[in-house]
Design a protein around this motif. Structure first.
Motif, PDB file in Angstrom:
ATOM      1  N   THR A 193       2.300  -1.312 -13.317  1.00 24.23           N
ATOM      2  CA  THR A 193       1.485  -0.398 -14.102  1.00 24.23           C
ATOM      3  C   THR A 193       1.658   1.044 -13.639  1.00 24.23           C
ATOM      4  O   THR A 193       1.715   1.973 -14.456  1.00 24.23           O
ATOM      5  CB  THR A 193      -0.005  -0.784 -14.012  1.00 24.23           C
ATOM      6  N   LEU A 194       1.767   1.235 -12.336  1.00 26.73           N
ATOM      7  CA  LEU A 194       1.879   2.585 -11.787  1.00 26.73           C
ATOM      8  C   LEU A 194       3.272   3.181 -11.948  1.00 26.73           C
ATOM      9  O   LEU A 194       3.453   4.387 -11.812  1.00 26.73           O
ATOM     10  CB  LEU A 194       1.517   2.575 -10.292  1.00 26.73           C
ATOM     11  N   THR A 231       1.562  -6.594 -10.551  1.00 25.50           N
ATOM     12  CA  THR A 231       1.079  -5.974 -11.794  1.00 25.50           C
ATOM     13  C   THR A 231       0.549  -4.572 -11.519  1.00 25.50           C
ATOM     14  O   THR A 231       0.723  -3.671 -12.345  1.00 25.50           O
ATOM     15  CB  THR A 231      -0.008  -6.835 -12.451  1.00 25.50           C
ATOM     16  N   GLN A 232      -0.080  -4.371 -10.374  1.00 25.78           N
ATOM     17  CA  GLN A 232      -0.538  -3.017 -10.026  1.00 25.78           C
ATOM     18  C   GLN A 232       0.635  -2.065  -9.923  1.00 25.78           C
ATOM     19  O   GLN A 232       0.595  -0.942 -10.445  1.00 25.78           O
ATOM     20  CB  GLN A 232      -1.307  -3.036  -8.703  1.00 25.78           C
ATOM     21  N   ARG A 259       2.333   1.623  -3.530  1.00 30.67           N
ATOM     22  CA  ARG A 259       1.282   2.036  -4.472  1.00 30.67           C
ATOM     23  C   ARG A 259       1.007   3.530  -4.382  1.00 30.67           C
ATOM     24  O   ARG A 259       0.942   4.230  -5.408  1.00 30.67           O
ATOM     25  CB  ARG A 259       0.008   1.242  -4.177  1.00 30.67           C
ATOM     26  N   TYR A 306       1.264 -10.041 -19.019  1.00 32.21           N
ATOM     27  CA  TYR A 306       0.803  -8.728 -18.557  1.00 32.21           C
ATOM     28  C   TYR A 306       1.816  -7.645 -18.924  1.00 32.21           C
ATOM     29  O   TYR A 306       1.444  -6.564 -19.416  1.00 32.21           O
ATOM     30  CB  TYR A 306       0.587  -8.753 -17.050  1.00 32.21           C
ATOM     31  N   GLN A 334       0.823  -1.212   0.000  1.00 31.95           N
ATOM     32  CA  GLN A 334       0.000   0.000   0.000  1.00 31.95           C
ATOM     33  C   GLN A 334       0.859   1.264   0.000  1.00 31.95           C
ATOM     34  O   GLN A 334       0.514   2.253  -0.664  1.00 31.95           O
ATOM     35  CB  GLN A 334      -0.948  -0.008   1.206  1.00 31.95           C
ATOM     36  N   GLY A 383      -0.942 -10.150  -8.553  1.00 30.46           N
ATOM     37  CA  GLY A 383      -1.742  -8.946  -8.723  1.00 30.46           C
ATOM     38  C   GLY A 383      -1.132  -7.722  -8.075  1.00 30.46           C
ATOM     39  O   GLY A 383      -1.230  -6.601  -8.611  1.00 30.46           O
ATOM     40  N   ARG A 384      -0.510  -7.900  -6.913  1.00 30.65           N
ATOM     41  CA  ARG A 384       0.169  -6.759  -6.289  1.00 30.65           C
ATOM     42  C   ARG A 384       1.258  -6.217  -7.220  1.00 30.65           C
ATOM     43  O   ARG A 384       1.415  -5.002  -7.390  1.00 30.65           O
ATOM     44  CB  ARG A 384       0.789  -7.181  -4.957  1.00 30.65           C
ATOM     45  N   LYS A 437       1.749   6.518  -7.134  1.00 31.64           N
ATOM     46  CA  LYS A 437       0.695   7.419  -7.588  1.00 31.64           C
ATOM     47  C   LYS A 437       1.110   8.871  -7.441  1.00 31.64           C
ATOM     48  O   LYS A 437       0.703   9.735  -8.236  1.00 31.64           O
ATOM     49  CB  LYS A 437      -0.585   7.166  -6.782  1.00 31.64           C
TER      50      LYS A 437
END
Length: 320
Positions: free
Chosen positions: A94-95, A90-91, A52, A130, A49, A87-88, A56
């Motif tokens: 992407t960011l 890939t997020q 992430r 991905y 978190q 999934g963590r 951002k």
């Protein structure tokens, strides 16, 4: 886990907008404490978190550093590749901005973890796909290519074909792009991906109305105006019918196929392409290699055809 990490996150996340460095340091401190006490899931949640939100906020260096720490916790815990653990990543990938080297750093670390804790020697197939699709959508075709090849899934083969169709329209021959997809898939023993790729790629190549189609086994090959594309189609179908040295008719068909098309000159006569075809002949038809292979045959082929491509460790080869 949410309640365990909430105290740390309440202290970290509000600081990101005004004091990102302090937030980054707090995240590392909290996570280190959790790891020492064996609370791996809580450490992962705090790091994920925090990374992430930092990404951002445009703090790529700090975000990727925490993502790397998260992967270290994965290693310590022995975290397997699952939809959640992938999934963590890939997020976060992407960011991460494509500018600079931060995204590549994270991708390399993520794939290295997936090699150790997944089932594929080239890294998790879905993770590779991905990443390839991310680069493809951004128009970075050269960056996407090795990930689609390493993935080897049906969807990767389809997207690789679509991407090569667009790329070939910008310059280069369709035949060269056909080999760029077919040869690596066949070398990795992935006949299904090779077949899906060449079938889809051929849809975008001009057909030859003056030449009758040919049949390979029970499959019909629609011949195009590009001889190398025709070779690639027939090569895949011939390999599909292979049975090592036991099927002498198919072995002879392979030898005739290569001899016929190579006699016409062009890209199929390049030394590195010949070496790759010899390797495929050995893998599928048990035909001895005439000489030792180069240390990175696919890298050499790409260098010969298109001026180079990123070098990647080839996966273990088995027939699929």
């Amino acid at each position: 886990m949410a309640s365990s990490s909430s105290r740390a996150l309440n202290a970290i996340l509000p600081q990101i907008a005004t004091a990102p460095y302090e937030a980054h340091q707090k995240a590392r401190t909290f996570a280190s404490r959790y790891v020492k006490s064996g609370q791996y899931d809580t450490a992962v949640d705090v790091l994920f978190q925090s990374a992430r939100e930092l990404l951002k906020a445009g703090q790529a260096g700090s975000g990727v550093d925490l993502a790397g720490f998260m992967l270290e916790v994965y290693e310590t815990k022995g975290e397997d590749v699952t939809g959640e653990s992938r999934g963590r990543l890939t997020q976060l990938i992407t960011l991460t901005s494509p500018e600079g080297s931060w995204r590549k750093t994270l991708i390399d670390k993520a794939l290295a973890w997936s090699v150790k804790h997944g089932e594929c020697p080239a890294g998790d197939q879905d993770l590779n796909h991905y990443i390839g699709e991310l680069f493809y959508k951004e128009g970075a075709f050269d960056a996407a290519e090795p990930y689609f090849l390493a993935s080897g899934t049906r969807e990767s083969a389809r997207l690789l074909a679509d991407m090569f169709t667009l790329w070939s329209a910008e310059g280069g021959t369709a035949g060269a792009f056909a080999l760029r997809g077919v040869i690596p898939y066949l070398q990795n023993g992935n006949i299904l991906a090779a077949r899906i790729f060449i079938s889809r790629f051929t849809l975008g190549v001009t057909k030859d109305p003056n030449t009758a189609n040919v049949t390979v086994g029970s499959d019909e090959v629609v011949l195009t105006k590009d001889q190398v594309v025709n070779f690639a189609q027939i090569a895949v179908l011939t390999c599909q019918r292979a049975h090592g040295e036991k099927n002498k008719i198919v072995r002879e068909s392979w030898v005739r196929l290569c001899g016929t098309y190579q006699s016409r000159g062009g890209v199929l006569t390049l030394p590195d392409v010949r070496d790759a075809l010899n390797e495929i002949a050995h893998l599928y038809f048990a035909i001895p290699n005439p000489r030792a292979q180069p240390s990175n045959p696919m890298g050499d082929i790409m260098s010969s055809l298109f001026g180079g491509m990123p070098s990647r460790q080839p996966p273990a080869r088995k027939l699929l």
